[in-house]
Design a protein around this motif. Structure first.
Motif, PDB file in Angstrom:
ATOM      1  N   VAL A 278      11.107   0.084  27.625  1.00  0.00           N
ATOM      2  CA  VAL A 278      11.821  -0.354  26.422  1.00  0.00           C
ATOM      3  C   VAL A 278      13.095   0.471  26.236  1.00  0.00           C
ATOM      4  CG1 VAL A 278      11.706  -0.494  23.905  1.00  0.00           C
ATOM      5  CG2 VAL A 278       9.745  -1.214  25.283  1.00  0.00           C
ATOM      6  N   ALA A 279      13.015   1.785  26.515  1.00  0.00           N
ATOM      7  CA  ALA A 279      14.191   2.644  26.384  1.00  0.00           C
ATOM      8  C   ALA A 279      15.312   2.174  27.307  1.00  0.00           C
ATOM      9  CB  ALA A 279      13.816   4.090  26.710  1.00  0.00           C
ATOM     10  N   ILE A 280      14.967   1.925  28.563  1.00  0.00           N
ATOM     11  CA  ILE A 280      15.980   1.503  29.535  1.00  0.00           C
ATOM     12  C   ILE A 280      16.478   0.091  29.220  1.00  0.00           C
ATOM     13  CG2 ILE A 280      16.359   0.982  31.980  1.00  0.00           C
ATOM     14  CD1 ILE A 280      14.358   3.254  32.597  1.00  0.00           C
ATOM     15  N   ALA A 281      15.583  -0.769  28.728  1.00  0.00           N
ATOM     16  CA  ALA A 281      15.992  -2.130  28.355  1.00  0.00           C
ATOM     17  C   ALA A 281      17.028  -2.091  27.234  1.00  0.00           C
ATOM     18  CB  ALA A 281      14.775  -2.943  27.927  1.00  0.00           C
ATOM     19  N   GLY A 282      16.814  -1.235  26.242  1.00  0.00           N
ATOM     20  CA  GLY A 282      17.790  -1.087  25.160  1.00  0.00           C
ATOM     21  C   GLY A 282      19.132  -0.610  25.676  1.00  0.00           C
ATOM     22  N   ASN A 283      19.084   0.295  26.633  1.00  0.00           N
ATOM     23  CA  ASN A 283      20.308   0.791  27.253  1.00  0.00           C
ATOM     24  C   ASN A 283      21.075  -0.330  27.943  1.00  0.00           C
ATOM     25  OD1 ASN A 283      21.543   1.960  30.001  1.00  0.00           O
ATOM     26  ND2 ASN A 283      21.623   3.580  28.467  1.00  0.00           N
ATOM     27  N   ARG A 284      20.349  -1.239  28.605  1.00  0.00           N
ATOM     28  CA  ARG A 284      21.008  -2.327  29.343  1.00  0.00           C
ATOM     29  C   ARG A 284      21.587  -3.382  28.411  1.00  0.00           C
ATOM     30  NH1 ARG A 284      21.635   1.387  32.625  1.00  0.00           N
ATOM     31  NH2 ARG A 284      19.828   1.960  33.870  1.00  0.00           N
ATOM     32  N   VAL A 285      20.948  -3.626  27.282  1.00  0.00           N
ATOM     33  CA  VAL A 285      21.504  -4.558  26.304  1.00  0.00           C
ATOM     34  C   VAL A 285      22.874  -4.063  25.841  1.00  0.00           C
ATOM     35  CG1 VAL A 285      21.255  -5.457  23.967  1.00  0.00           C
ATOM     36  CG2 VAL A 285      19.301  -5.463  25.498  1.00  0.00           C
ATOM     37  N   MET A 286      22.949  -2.769  25.558  1.00  0.00           N
ATOM     38  CA  MET A 286      24.221  -2.201  25.112  1.00  0.00           C
ATOM     39  C   MET A 286      25.267  -2.221  26.230  1.00  0.00           C
ATOM     40  SD  MET A 286      24.013  -1.457  21.940  1.00  0.00           S
ATOM     41  CE  MET A 286      23.040  -2.955  21.796  1.00  0.00           C
ATOM     42  N   GLY A 287      24.814  -2.048  27.482  1.00  0.00           N
ATOM     43  CA  GLY A 287      25.749  -2.133  28.604  1.00  0.00           C
ATOM     44  C   GLY A 287      26.379  -3.508  28.709  1.00  0.00           C
ATOM     45  N   ALA A 288      25.546  -4.548  28.535  1.00  0.00           N
ATOM     46  CA  ALA A 288      26.068  -5.922  28.563  1.00  0.00           C
ATOM     47  C   ALA A 288      27.010  -6.162  27.389  1.00  0.00           C
ATOM     48  CB  ALA A 288      24.908  -6.920  28.527  1.00  0.00           C
ATOM     49  N   LEU A 289      26.657  -5.647  26.224  1.00  0.00           N
ATOM     50  CA  LEU A 289      27.506  -5.803  25.038  1.00  0.00           C
ATOM     51  C   LEU A 289      28.851  -5.118  25.243  1.00  0.00           C
ATOM     52  CD1 LEU A 289      27.813  -6.776  22.116  1.00  0.00           C
ATOM     53  CD2 LEU A 289      26.749  -4.636  21.371  1.00  0.00           C
ATOM     54  N   SER A 290      28.840  -3.974  25.898  1.00  0.00           N
ATOM     55  CA  SER A 290      30.097  -3.261  26.134  1.00  0.00           C
ATOM     56  C   SER A 290      31.032  -4.081  27.017  1.00  0.00           C
ATOM     57  CB  SER A 290      29.824  -1.895  26.786  1.00  0.00           C
ATOM     58  OG  SER A 290      29.385  -2.044  28.131  1.00  0.00           O
ATOM     59  N   ALA A 291      30.465  -4.842  27.981  1.00  0.00           N
ATOM     60  CA  ALA A 291      31.297  -5.687  28.845  1.00  0.00           C
ATOM     61  C   ALA A 291      31.971  -6.794  28.038  1.00  0.00           C
ATOM     62  CB  ALA A 291      30.445  -6.293  29.957  1.00  0.00           C
ATOM     63  N   VAL A 292      31.250  -7.340  27.058  1.00  0.00           N
ATOM     64  CA  VAL A 292      31.827  -8.380  26.203  1.00  0.00           C
ATOM     65  C   VAL A 292      32.919  -7.791  25.311  1.00  0.00           C
ATOM     66  CG1 VAL A 292      31.347 -10.053  24.385  1.00  0.00           C
ATOM     67  CG2 VAL A 292      29.679  -9.698  26.219  1.00  0.00           C
ATOM     68  N   ILE A 293      32.641  -6.622  24.725  1.00  0.00           N
ATOM     69  CA  ILE A 293      33.624  -5.980  23.852  1.00  0.00           C
ATOM     70  C   ILE A 293      34.891  -5.649  24.630  1.00  0.00           C
ATOM     71  CG2 ILE A 293      34.107  -3.908  22.488  1.00  0.00           C
ATOM     72  CD1 ILE A 293      31.133  -3.851  21.740  1.00  0.00           C
ATOM     73  N   ALA A 294      34.712  -5.122  25.849  1.00  0.00           N
ATOM     74  CA  ALA A 294      35.869  -4.740  26.665  1.00  0.00           C
ATOM     75  C   ALA A 294      36.737  -5.939  27.007  1.00  0.00           C
ATOM     76  CB  ALA A 294      35.393  -4.062  27.947  1.00  0.00           C
ATOM     77  N   THR A 295      36.125  -7.123  27.113  1.00  0.00           N
ATOM     78  CA  THR A 295      36.877  -8.331  27.455  1.00  0.00           C
ATOM     79  C   THR A 295      37.561  -8.936  26.234  1.00  0.00           C
ATOM     80  OG1 THR A 295      35.327  -8.816  29.240  1.00  0.00           O
ATOM     81  CG2 THR A 295      36.716 -10.625  28.498  1.00  0.00           C
ATOM     82  N   GLU A 296      36.875  -8.927  25.109  1.00  0.00           N
ATOM     83  CA  GLU A 296      37.359  -9.650  23.934  1.00  0.00           C
ATOM     84  C   GLU A 296      38.162  -8.799  22.958  1.00  0.00           C
ATOM     85  OE1 GLU A 296      37.062 -12.816  23.852  1.00  0.00           O
ATOM     86  OE2 GLU A 296      35.703 -12.998  25.558  1.00  0.00           O
ATOM     87  N   ALA A 297      37.948  -7.471  22.979  1.00  0.00           N
ATOM     88  CA  ALA A 297      38.593  -6.621  21.977  1.00  0.00           C
ATOM     89  C   ALA A 297      39.990  -6.196  22.419  1.00  0.00           C
ATOM     90  CB  ALA A 297      37.733  -5.385  21.721  1.00  0.00           C
ATOM     91  N   ASP A 298      40.740  -5.643  21.489  1.00  0.00           N
ATOM     92  CA  ASP A 298      42.076  -5.120  21.763  1.00  0.00           C
ATOM     93  C   ASP A 298      41.929  -3.705  22.305  1.00  0.00           C
ATOM     94  OD1 ASP A 298      44.678  -4.318  21.855  1.00  0.00           O
ATOM     95  OD2 ASP A 298      44.943  -4.182  19.673  1.00  0.00           O
ATOM     96  N   THR A 299      42.149  -3.527  23.609  1.00  0.00           N
ATOM     97  CA  THR A 299      41.961  -2.212  24.228  1.00  0.00           C
ATOM     98  C   THR A 299      43.148  -1.283  24.022  1.00  0.00           C
ATOM     99  OG1 THR A 299      42.802  -3.074  26.325  1.00  0.00           O
ATOM    100  CG2 THR A 299      40.430  -3.127  26.011  1.00  0.00           C
ATOM    101  N   ALA A 300      44.187  -1.757  23.324  1.00  0.00           N
ATOM    102  CA  ALA A 300      45.365  -0.911  23.109  1.00  0.00           C
ATOM    103  C   ALA A 300      45.134   0.129  22.015  1.00  0.00           C
ATOM    104  CB  ALA A 300      46.568  -1.770  22.744  1.00  0.00           C
ATOM    105  N   THR A 301      44.104  -0.050  21.195  1.00  0.00           N
ATOM    106  CA  THR A 301      43.853   0.893  20.125  1.00  0.00           C
ATOM    107  C   THR A 301      43.160   2.144  20.653  1.00  0.00           C
ATOM    108  OG1 THR A 301      42.651   1.238  18.044  1.00  0.00           O
ATOM    109  CG2 THR A 301      41.685  -0.291  19.612  1.00  0.00           C
ATOM    110  N   SER A 302      43.467   3.282  20.054  1.00  0.00           N
ATOM    111  CA  SER A 302      42.922   4.554  20.525  1.00  0.00           C
ATOM    112  C   SER A 302      41.650   4.958  19.789  1.00  0.00           C
ATOM    113  CB  SER A 302      43.960   5.659  20.367  1.00  0.00           C
ATOM    114  OG  SER A 302      44.303   5.814  18.990  1.00  0.00           O
ATOM    115  N   ALA A 303      41.372   4.355  18.647  1.00  0.00           N
ATOM    116  CA  ALA A 303      40.243   4.781  17.826  1.00  0.00           C
ATOM    117  C   ALA A 303      38.905   4.784  18.566  1.00  0.00           C
ATOM    118  CB  ALA A 303      40.162   3.902  16.580  1.00  0.00           C
ATOM    119  N   PRO A 304      38.568   3.729  19.346  1.00  0.00           N
ATOM    120  CA  PRO A 304      37.261   3.727  20.023  1.00  0.00           C
ATOM    121  C   PRO A 304      37.061   4.905  20.970  1.00  0.00           C
ATOM    122  CG  PRO A 304      38.213   1.531  20.050  1.00  0.00           C
ATOM    123  CD  PRO A 304      39.277   2.455  19.556  1.00  0.00           C
ATOM    124  N   ILE A 305      38.139   5.414  21.567  1.00  0.00           N
ATOM    125  CA  ILE A 305      38.012   6.535  22.502  1.00  0.00           C
ATOM    126  C   ILE A 305      37.492   7.769  21.780  1.00  0.00           C
ATOM    127  CG2 ILE A 305      39.328   8.141  23.932  1.00  0.00           C
ATOM    128  CD1 ILE A 305      41.023   5.876  24.800  1.00  0.00           C
TER     129      ILE A 305
END
Length: 524
Positions: free
Chosen positions: A470-497
């Motif tokens: 379950v721990a690793i599964a939760g980690n993978r859900v967030m990994g997939a979500l990060s791929a969506v965010i990286a594609t759809e979000a504005d990566t020019a902003t510095s705040a997320p870093i």
């Protein structure tokens, strides 16, 4: 006395049992001292009393057996699984760019990342529950074979969707490896050698480095790699396919070695939970005879501990899976521990990939000159991954220091990683980029290496694979979500870093506050 040579210079085999945080007190009588029970991490945390007593006897038997060539084989063969997991996780990111060119850039650009994480999510849950229900042995043997077949077949796929399908299957097999490698190894380890689970994380860096070397070999030459979608065909873009075929062949060799070099017996701690006391004794007698070690555990001693109050069944059902989940929340302290563990895995699954998704745009906005040739790209990639091999070795030493233990070692690793995250934002040149990448890989694997080992250590044996899965599964859900965010979000902003850097430091603080410290204690 054993005729095996001491594994620690200057110590005799019996003396080796006196290191690692406690002094082992073995005797051949029928007594079970309170000191024995106190050394078991979860002995007083809601476990079935009969199971707790039997677990103490089994832990004594494991300590009495000591480290054997069987453990050495497990270290390498389970380590192969670690290496394969890291190798296949990186494969999709390595080959996705060239494959996307060849297939005309039709489809979702980060689909391979999502496909991998979706497969690993399902695999972590399937093999996690499966290992607690039907046993560790079958999942341990078959998960690596699935990785092998899926990797080779993926290299021959004719389009983007079919490639995604086999990347998912590859992730499905890898999800089982991550759960089982640590679980199987831990459940055979003497208490004073449990730090070796952290050391095994060095194989993670080995797998990443192998990926880098293979990519460096096949993705640099122009005759194997097209440069534009208009001219890209299968015949002039075979580089990524060669990467998959070579990696799959390597995994095949590892699968064969795992099946032939060690005849894995079901772990004694799983057998205890299944009321298979006779098989537990048979396993220890077999190992003791084979490696000329003492064995004072008998069936009569186990039966004298009583009968388990709950009978487990070797069949998949919602009630059986729910029972394994409930077993992770028996007491308040165990509930807090389980929730904090899962949240840590979920957060790092989101924070780490998001940092690197937003970093390039941020550095470019500051005028950083990071343009590299294909040769430099894969050379740097390999150097960074090699840096991650050595940190688990340091972490294994650190987590066996009384003042640090597992929790503060994770704290140090996370704080160092966070510091280099923030420092990375000052990078302006290619050399600085390589240097900080290597430093982050080194520090990150201090935290990650201990977290991988700590997770099964603080989970009860009957539900260990479930909690780990379950721990690793939760980690993978967030990994997939990060791929969506990286594609759809504005990566020019510095705040997320800066948010990611701060959250990584917070993960270290959370680790320091974990309720259980396994140093000097035996897993239950």
């Amino acid at each position: 006395m054993s005729t095996e040579k001491s594994l620690t210079p200057g110590l005799q085999p019996d003396d080796e049992r006196d290191i690692g945080g406690y002094v082992s007190e073995h005797s051949n009588d029928d007594s079970m001292s309170e000191s024995d029970k106190e050394r078991d991490l979860l002995a007083h945390h809601g476990q079935d009393p009969a199971l707790s007593r039997k677990m103490c006897l089994v832990n004594n038997a494991i300590d009495e057996l000591g480290w054997t060539p069987y453990h050495t084989k497990l270290f390498f063969l389970n380590g192969f699984g670690y290496a394969v997991d890291s190798l296949v996780m990186l494969l999709q990111s390595v080959i996705a760019g060239q494959a996307y060119l060849e297939f005309g850039q039709h489809g979702y650009e980060t689909a391979m990342t999502i496909a991998l994480y979706a497969g690993m999510f399902v695999g972590s849950l399937f093999w996690g529950f499966g290992a607690d229900i039907i046993g560790r042995k079958h999942a341990f043997n078959f998960s690596l074979i699935i990785c092998c077949v899926a990797t080779i077949v993926a290299g021959g796929m004719p389009n983007w969707p079919s490639l995604g399908l086999f990347i998912s299957l590859l992730g499905f097999g890898a999800g089982g490896n991550l759960v089982l490698d640590t679980t199987v190894f831990l459940e055979y380890l003497p208490g004073n050698k449990q730090w070796a689970v952290t050391l095994m994380a060095a194989w993670w860096g080995v797998g990443q480095a192998i990926t880098g070397f293979i990519a460096w070999g096949f993705l640099v030459d122009e005759k194997w790699n097209c440069s534009s979608v208009e001219t890209c065909t299968r015949s002039n873009n075979m580089g990524w396919r060669y990467v998959m075929f070579t990696s799959g062949a390597l995994v095949l060799v590892m699968s064969i070695l795992r099946l032939t070099l060690v005849q894995l017996r079901e772990t004694p701690k799983y057998l205890l939970g299944m009321r298979e006391d006779k098989q537990v004794v048979d396993t220890f007698e077999y190992l003791a005879k084979k490696y000329n070690r003492p064995c004072s555990l008998t069936l009569e001693k186990l039966e004298a501990c009583g009968t388990l109050s709950v009978e487990a069944h070797k069949k998949f059902s919602f009630s059986e899976m729910a029972g394994h989940l409930r077993g992770l929340f028996i007491t308040r302290k165990m509930s807090i521990s389980t929730i904090m563990l899962w949240l840590s895995w979920i957060m790092i699954g989101l924070v780490y990939p998001l940092f690197y998704a937003f970093l390039p745009s941020y550095l470019a906005s500051l005028g950083a000159n990071l343009n590299v040739t294909p040769f430099e790209k894969w050379r740097n990639y390999t150097l960074t991954n090699i840096s991650g091999i050595f940190s688990p070795i340091l972490a294994a030493w650190m987590c066996n220091i009384p003042l640090l233990g597992r929790r503060y070692t994770m704290l140090i690793g996370a704080l160092l990683t966070s510091a280099f995250f923030f420092a990375y934002t000052a990078v302006r040149t290619k050399d600085q980029n390589v240097g900080f990448s290597c430093a982050i890989a080194f520090c990150l694997n201090i935290y990650y290496g201990v977290l991988f080992a700590y997770t099964p250590e603080v989970l009860p044996s009957a539900h260990r694979a479930t909690g780990n899965g379950v721990a690793i599964a939760g980690n993978r859900v967030m990994g997939a979500l990060s791929a969506v965010i990286a594609t759809e979000a504005d990566t020019a902003t510095s705040a997320p870093i800066f948010i990611c850097g701060g959250l990584f430091a917070a993960l270290g603080v959370v680790a320091a506050l974990f309720p259980f410290e396994p140093y000097g204690r035996r897993s239950s």
